[in-house]
Design a protein around this motif. Structure first.
Motif, mmCIF file in Angstrom:
data_model
loop_
_atom_site.group_PDB
_atom_site.id
_atom_site.type_symbol
_atom_site.label_atom_id
_atom_site.label_comp_id
_atom_site.label_asym_id
_atom_site.label_seq_id
_atom_site.Cartn_x
_atom_site.Cartn_y
_atom_site.Cartn_z
ATOM 1 N N ASN A 294 -4.701 14.128 6.387
ATOM 2 C CA ASN A 294 -3.333 14.675 6.443
ATOM 3 C C ASN A 294 -2.932 15.432 5.184
ATOM 4 O OD1 ASN A 294 -2.911 13.388 8.978
ATOM 5 N ND2 ASN A 294 -2.506 11.468 7.912
ATOM 6 N N ILE A 295 -3.683 15.272 4.121
ATOM 7 C CA ILE A 295 -3.232 15.767 2.823
ATOM 8 C C ILE A 295 -2.974 17.275 2.811
ATOM 9 C CG2 ILE A 295 -5.561 16.083 1.869
ATOM 10 C CD1 ILE A 295 -4.504 14.933 -0.752
ATOM 11 N N LEU A 296 -3.850 18.052 3.443
ATOM 12 C CA LEU A 296 -3.672 19.501 3.485
ATOM 13 C C LEU A 296 -2.769 19.925 4.639
ATOM 14 C CD1 LEU A 296 -7.328 20.695 2.733
ATOM 15 C CD2 LEU A 296 -5.405 20.528 1.128
ATOM 16 N N MET A 297 -2.953 19.281 5.800
ATOM 17 C CA MET A 297 -2.137 19.646 6.962
ATOM 18 C C MET A 297 -0.653 19.377 6.718
ATOM 19 S SD MET A 297 -4.409 18.655 10.328
ATOM 20 C CE MET A 297 -4.798 16.969 9.861
ATOM 21 N N MET B 68 0.832 -1.210 0.000
ATOM 22 C CA MET B 68 0.000 0.000 0.000
ATOM 23 C C MET B 68 0.859 1.249 0.000
ATOM 24 S SD MET B 68 -3.054 1.155 -0.041
ATOM 25 C CE MET B 68 -3.757 2.796 0.057
ATOM 26 N N THR B 69 0.546 2.151 -0.908
ATOM 27 C CA THR B 69 1.089 3.500 -0.857
ATOM 28 C C THR B 69 -0.084 4.449 -1.028
ATOM 29 O OG1 THR B 69 2.454 5.142 -2.002
ATOM 30 C CG2 THR B 69 1.751 3.241 -3.297
ATOM 31 N N GLY B 70 -0.298 5.309 -0.058
ATOM 32 C CA GLY B 70 -1.523 6.100 -0.008
ATOM 33 C C GLY B 70 -1.371 7.511 -0.529
ATOM 34 N N THR B 71 -2.391 8.306 -0.257
ATOM 35 C CA THR B 71 -2.451 9.673 -0.757
ATOM 36 C C THR B 71 -1.328 10.540 -0.198
ATOM 37 O OG1 THR B 71 -4.843 9.362 -0.670
ATOM 38 C CG2 THR B 71 -4.064 11.563 -1.180
ATOM 39 N N SER B 72 -0.881 10.223 1.022
ATOM 40 C CA SER B 72 0.186 11.026 1.632
ATOM 41 C C SER B 72 1.542 10.782 0.988
ATOM 42 C CB SER B 72 0.270 10.734 3.133
ATOM 43 O OG SER B 72 -0.886 11.164 3.789
ATOM 44 N N MET B 73 1.702 9.627 0.351
ATOM 45 C CA MET B 73 2.947 9.276 -0.347
ATOM 46 C C MET B 73 4.175 9.406 0.538
ATOM 47 S SD MET B 73 2.403 10.818 -4.172
ATOM 48 C CE MET B 73 0.785 10.952 -4.916
ATOM 49 N N ASP B 74 4.084 8.854 1.752
ATOM 50 C CA ASP B 74 5.231 8.910 2.648
ATOM 51 C C ASP B 74 6.045 7.627 2.642
ATOM 52 O OD1 ASP B 74 3.184 7.512 3.785
ATOM 53 O OD2 ASP B 74 3.051 8.703 5.602
ATOM 54 N N THR C 28 -13.083 10.682 -2.510
ATOM 55 C CA THR C 28 -12.381 11.873 -2.977
ATOM 56 C C THR C 28 -10.880 11.616 -2.953
ATOM 57 O OG1 THR C 28 -12.206 14.273 -2.698
ATOM 58 C CG2 THR C 28 -12.248 12.960 -0.684
ATOM 59 N N GLY C 29 -10.110 12.624 -3.322
ATOM 60 C CA GLY C 29 -8.660 12.466 -3.362
ATOM 61 C C GLY C 29 -7.967 13.786 -3.597
ATOM 62 N N ARG C 30 -6.736 13.675 -4.049
ATOM 63 C CA ARG C 30 -5.906 14.862 -4.261
ATOM 64 C C ARG C 30 -6.454 15.747 -5.386
ATOM 65 N NH1 ARG C 30 -0.942 15.844 -2.185
ATOM 66 N NH2 ARG C 30 -0.768 13.718 -1.372
ATOM 67 N N LEU D 28 -7.065 7.616 8.944
ATOM 68 C CA LEU D 28 -6.573 8.978 8.757
ATOM 69 C C LEU D 28 -5.291 8.938 7.939
ATOM 70 C CD1 LEU D 28 -7.140 10.465 12.330
ATOM 71 C CD2 LEU D 28 -8.506 10.869 10.273
ATOM 72 N N GLY D 29 -5.446 8.752 6.644
ATOM 73 C CA GLY D 29 -4.327 8.870 5.725
ATOM 74 C C GLY D 29 -4.330 10.270 5.145
#
Length: 375
Positions: free
Chosen positions: A189-192, A9-15, A238-240, A163-164
């Motif tokens: 976390n995407i905006l923060m 898994m690699t999520g929207t945060s891409m960490d 939703t997403g980026r 909470l990704g």
């Protein structure tokens, strides 16, 4: 012989890319590994989430680079933990989402499964979302079916909160497997993370300390909440594409031009606090509108380690005495929940079992998700 499935898994945060080797019935994690992104690859993947020039060539190169990273990461996971390859039935690889447009019946995850199979010599199940979309669904979220299988309780209502980059909820009414549903609630976390990195140079706000120093701005919060996604009824995802730093900058610019703008409120930490409140308010609304009177909230994803965010959730959910704690309490650390879910989805594919919940995604019915790349 115990069947082992590897989840990727690699999520929207891409960490980073999270890898787990898991068996089920009962759930057991045999090995885990996170492979951090090369900064250049991460930057390219981030850029590909929004329209730009020369996308196809750039996507092709990123597709190969990500698959190579995943394939070698899986071999490292196997070798370091001395796993028996003969026990590994399949790899469930989600891939990196670079575009998610359910309104067009379209989603795209990259990380070439053929290359992963070639590197690992293990079958790969991939492309989980499009089968659900073909049946009229959102293609997301897919993890509620896994949450139902692992965490449904006979007597206690539960909510699994991921909470990704994006926040999503799985609502598990006590003893009612057919009543489970879930949806994306909006940004987590995407905006923060993006705002924090811009103003502090740190990739995320550790423990939410920076947000805790600020005060939410009501007028800005109202503007952000006017995004059409928040008014939609589930099923929804939703997403980026919807929530990104460019969108946030536009909203702040409009807010600053408003007659009610107060420049004394306009500090980076106050905006960070506002973004946190945007996240927690949407989650509270989702839980309170569920019809569940009280119960337990279990948090997974990177946001589970944001202690200030969890405190804010506890405060917001105090009215109905909802408890808020990490999925660690249930025996699965927050970091590994989503990767384990895709190991489980690979198992579902191999065993010809549906992996979606139609009530969650809006699909016409249960579907076996994914495609297999054989050795």
């Amino acid at each position: 012989m115990t069947a082992i499935y590897i989840g990727v898994m690699t999520g929207t945060s891409m960490d980073g890319v999270d890898l787990v080797a898991a068996s089920f019935e009962p759930l057991h994690l045999h090995a885990t590994l996170t492979v951090p992104f090369d900064p250049d690859l991460r930057d390219e993947l981030m850029a590909l989430t929004l329209p730009d020039d020369n996308e196809i060539d750039r996507m092709g190169k990123a597709d190969v680079a990500l698959a190579t990273m995943i394939g070698h990461g899986i071999n490292q996971l196997i070798d370091q933990n001395k796993l028996d390859r003969s026990q590994i039935k399949a790899i469930g690889s989600h891939g990196q989402t670079i575009r998610h447009r359910p309104e067009y019946g379209f989603t795209l995850q990259i990380g070439d499964p053929h290359l992963i199979t070639e590197i690992t010599q293990i079958p790969v199940i991939s492309d989980f979302r499009r089968r659900d979309m073909a049946a009229g669904g959102q293609g997301a979220p897919l993890v509620p079916a896994f949450h139902q299988a692992m965490f449904l309780h006979d007597q206690i209502h539960r909510v699994i909160l991921n909470l990704g980059g994006i926040a999503n909820v799985s609502l598990l009414p006590a003893g009612q497997p057919n009543a489970v549903y879930g949806f994306d609630t909006g940004p987590a976390n995407i905006l923060m993370d993006a705002w924090c990195e811009r103003y502090t140079g740190q990739p995320y706000d550790e423990n939410g300390n920076w947000a805790a120093y600020g005060t939410p701005i009501r007028s800005l919060l109202d503007r952000l909440q006017a995004h059409e996604f928040f008014a939609k009824e589930p099923p929804k995802s939703t997403g980026r594409e919807d929530f990104n730093l460019e969108w946030l900058d536009e909203q702040i610019l409009d807010w600053r031009s408003d007659l009610e703008y107060d420049e004394l409120e306009d500090t980076p930490e106050n905006i960070q606090a506002t973004l946190m409140k945007l996240t927690t308010r949407a989650i509270k609304k989702a839980i309170y509108r569920s019809g569940l009177d009280t119960g337990e909230v279990y948090v997974c994803g990177g946001g589970a380690y944001n202690s200030h965010l969890l405190d804010q959730l506890r405060w917001r959910l105090r009215k109905h005495n909802w408890s808020v704690q990490s999925t660690e309490v249930l025996g699965l650390a927050p970091t590994w929940v989503e990767a384990t879910a895709f190991a489980w989805l690979a198992k579902c594919f191999v065993e010809h079992q549906a992996g979606n919940l139609a009530a969650v995604t809006g699909a016409a019915g249960p579907r076996i998700l994914g495609s297999m790349t054989i050795v």
